[in-house]
Design an enzyme around this catalytic site. Structure first.
Site, PDB file in Angstrom:
ATOM      1  CB  SER A  92      -0.885   0.009   1.252  1.00  0.00           C
ATOM      2  OG  SER A  92      -1.539   1.248   1.431  1.00  0.00           O
ATOM      3  CE1 TYR A 137      -4.463  -1.785   4.834  1.00  0.00           C
ATOM      4  CE2 TYR A 137      -3.468   0.371   4.466  1.00  0.00           C
ATOM      5  CZ  TYR A 137      -3.995  -0.809   3.970  1.00  0.00           C
ATOM      6  OH  TYR A 137      -4.027  -1.016   2.609  1.00  0.00           O
ATOM      7  CE  LYS A 184      -1.769  -3.564   3.259  1.00  0.00           C
ATOM      8  NZ  LYS A 184      -1.885  -4.740   2.356  1.00  0.00           N
TER       9      LYS A 184
END
EC number: 1.1.1.340
Length: 275
Positions: free
Chosen positions: A144, A157, A161
């Site tokens: 991402s 998150y 990533k």
């Protein structure tokens, strides 16, 4: 040269980027093994692709379980024979908008298990089999832009990533000189069910949005190439420049001291083995 894609495996295939990748490969005539933990949604989407003439196999799989991932690899090679592409794409968004100290530890653990640990397990299961067959193949890791640019309220998150980017970079180094290439997909905002109704975390930036089909097209064009970073959104260059300009501004190391400049290199050590 574009990799001839006859067989592909896609995880996180029930929706979003994973579904778009599966459809793109199937449209090109490849056999596709689609895997997802959401079995109902996965089989519905696989049936829709099959109705359009695609050759797909749906496998319900919890990719955080090592034994399940090994069985997925066995099934994929049994169904497809040699595999050309593995898209390591499973992912969850997790809690957004909460500062780190308010995120329940169990929720953070769940995000890491899917976004990072599952990707490690898939790589460990598939890469040795790909190397054993000795044919060109391509491993795509979905990370991402959050692997680079972090905003408030995105600790779980973004951290997962960052970890996945490190795994992809390590795999690329490990596989250099083999026929297995590695790329890391770093999408910004993509119009998928996972992000509907959400706004970007404060400080993360990024206003452009692309479709999952756009992302799948980017991956398709990169297959067989040496491109490592795959950025899908037009604002990626600006976001990365701002990020690394900020890093560079804070690099203010003093010049090395004479002792540091003259620090001797480690001496080679000879070990005698007695047989």
């Amino acid at each position: 040269m574009h990799l001839q894609t006859r067989a592909a495996v896609v995880t996180g295939a029930a929706s979003g980027i994973g579904l778009a990748l599966s459809a793109r490969f199937a449209r090109a005539g490849a056999g596709v093994v689609m895997a997802d933990v959401d079995g109902d949604a996965l089989h519905r989407r696989a049936a829709e692709l099959t109705a359009r003439g695609a050759q797909v196999t749906a496998v319900t799989a919890d990719l955080t379980d090592p034994e399940v991932v090994e069985r997925l690899a066995d099934t994929a090679f049994d169904q497809l024979g040699d595999i050309d592409v593995v898209c390591n794409n499973a992912g969850v968004l997790g809690p957004v908008g909460q500062p780190l100290w308010e995120v329940p530890l169990e929720r953070m653990r769940q995000v890491f298990e899917v976004n990072h640990w599952a990707h490690v397990l898939v790589a460990r299961a598939f890469v040795p089999r790909l190397l054993e067959r000795g044919r060109p193949a391509h491993l795509i890791h979905t990370a991402s832009m959050s692997a680079f640019v972090v905003g408030a309220g995105s600790a779980a998150y973004a951290a997962s990533k960052h970890a996945d980017l490190a795994v992809a970079r390590s795999l690329r180094a490990d596989l250099r000189g083999t026929g297995v290439r590695v790329s890391v997909l770093c999408p910004g905002r993509v119009d998928t069910p996972m992000v509907q109704g959400l706004t970007a975390p404060r400080g993360a930036g990024g206003d452009t949005s692309v479709s999952a089909e756009d992302v799948a097209g980017l991956v398709w064009e990169a297959l067989g190439s040496d491109r490592f970073y795959l950025f899908s959104n037009s604002d990626a260059r600006i976001r990365l420049r701002d990020q690394f300009d900020d890093v560079w501004r804070h690099v203010s190391l003093p010049p090395p001291s004479p002792e540091e400049e003259l620090w001797p290199a480690p001496k080679a050590t000879t070990v005698t083995m007695n047989h």
